[in-house]
Motif scaffolding. Structure first.
Motif, mmCIF file in Angstrom:
data_model
loop_
_atom_site.group_PDB
_atom_site.id
_atom_site.type_symbol
_atom_site.label_atom_id
_atom_site.label_comp_id
_atom_site.label_asym_id
_atom_site.label_seq_id
_atom_site.Cartn_x
_atom_site.Cartn_y
_atom_site.Cartn_z
ATOM 1 N N SER A 144 1.785 -4.926 11.830
ATOM 2 C CA SER A 144 2.910 -5.019 10.891
ATOM 3 C C SER A 144 3.088 -6.442 10.375
ATOM 4 O O SER A 144 3.404 -6.651 9.203
ATOM 5 C CB SER A 144 4.216 -4.569 11.560
ATOM 6 O OG SER A 144 4.134 -3.225 11.930
ATOM 7 N N ASP A 182 2.440 1.227 6.674
ATOM 8 C CA ASP A 182 2.666 0.836 8.063
ATOM 9 C C ASP A 182 3.053 2.060 8.883
ATOM 10 O O ASP A 182 4.136 2.592 8.710
ATOM 11 C CB ASP A 182 3.750 -0.245 8.135
ATOM 12 C CG ASP A 182 3.719 -0.975 9.473
ATOM 13 O OD1 ASP A 182 2.915 -0.590 10.344
ATOM 14 O OD2 ASP A 182 4.491 -1.934 9.634
ATOM 15 N N GLU A 183 2.173 2.485 9.755
ATOM 16 C CA GLU A 183 2.368 3.688 10.587
ATOM 17 C C GLU A 183 2.882 4.861 9.741
ATOM 18 O O GLU A 183 3.910 5.457 10.057
ATOM 19 C CB GLU A 183 3.356 3.400 11.733
ATOM 20 C CG GLU A 183 3.030 2.184 12.575
ATOM 21 C CD GLU A 183 1.927 2.408 13.602
ATOM 22 O OE1 GLU A 183 1.388 3.530 13.664
ATOM 23 O OE2 GLU A 183 1.587 1.455 14.308
HETATM 24 MG MG MG Z 1 3.888 -2.160 13.610
#
Ligand code: MG
Ligand code: ADP
Length: 222
Positions: free
Chosen positions: A46, A167-168
């Motif tokens: 991240s 992100d994810e």
């Molecule tokens: Mg992360």
């Protein structure tokens, strides 16, 4: 082309402790490349995406996007870069719950100089890409988790950015919606977008349109 050179990020933790979240990252990402960034929680994924998206500044190093070092941008240029060239797909980006999908997309273009007709064209285009056209006038509160995610995808695409940072993206999705997201990535590849996906979901393993998988561990690329 994104060229990341000698990138370091240290976070201050406590009074004089620093935590080295990114350690000398060097990475080149080609235009229209689909890159999957794997690594367990805490490995720095991240942080790296936030720096590429000009949400965060590194401690040292550079990120060149088409030859321009975005790390040296002032706040004004950083926000212009974010708005015009980058789309973010994350779980934590809030939608306006009381608004419909269309109104959320409209709000994302509030600062743009587009005409009403152009805005409507964009909304049609991105809601189709994200598979949310059928719920375009539904209030966000009535959407399922998977549909909210599609609204976030549509919003990320509304400014026609060339770089998409995910992100994810499947962290809160069931298998069916995760597979639908994989289809969206395939479409982004066809649209020649540059896509970075930070994930530990094995659903992104062995996809033929993924150009590269890189592993992160303790802030380093393996
Ligand atoms: Mg992360
Ligand atoms: P990932 O996305 O791979 O889970 P992150 O990039 O979120 O990893 O975090 C990498 C490391 O940096 C973690 O150990 C995390 O605790 C630390 N970290 C992230 N943000 C901050 C912050 N604002 N302050 C202090 N430490 C942070």
């Amino acid at each position: 082309m994104i060229k990341i050179k000698a990138l370091n990020k240290e976070f201050l933790s406590g009074t004089d402790n620093t935590f080295h979240a990114l350690k000398d990252i060097n990475l080149e990402i080609k235009d229209s490349e689909i890159l999957v960034l794997k690594g367990i929680s805490g490995s720095g994924k991240s942080t790296l995406l936030s720096i590429i998206g000009a949400i965060m500044k590194p401690t040292s190093g550079s990120v060149e996007v088409d030859g321009e070092n975005i790390v040296s941008y002032t706040d004004y240029f950083a926000s212009t870069y974010r708005e015009s060239r980058v789309g973010f797909i994350t779980q934590s980006f809030h939608l306006f719950d009381a608004f419909s999908v269309r109104e959320n997309l409209f709000a994302a273009l509030a600062n743009s100089a587009l005409s009403l007709v152009e805005i409507q064209e964009r909304i049609t285009e991105v809601s189709s890409t994200a598979n949310i056209s059928h719920k375009i006038d539904a209030p966000v509160t009535t959407l399922s988790g998977g549909e909210k995610q599609r609204c976030i995808i549509a919003r990320a695409l509304i400014n026609r950015p060339e770089i998409i940072l995910c992100d994810e993206p499947t962290a809160n999705l069931d298998r069916e919606n995760s597979l639908a997201f994989v289809e969206v990535v395939k479409r982004l590849k066809e649209m020649k977008k540059t896509v970075l996906i930070a994930t530990h979901d094995t659903i992104f393993d062995d996809l033929d349109f993924v150009d590269r998988v890189v592993q992160m561990k303790d802030g380093e690329l393996e």
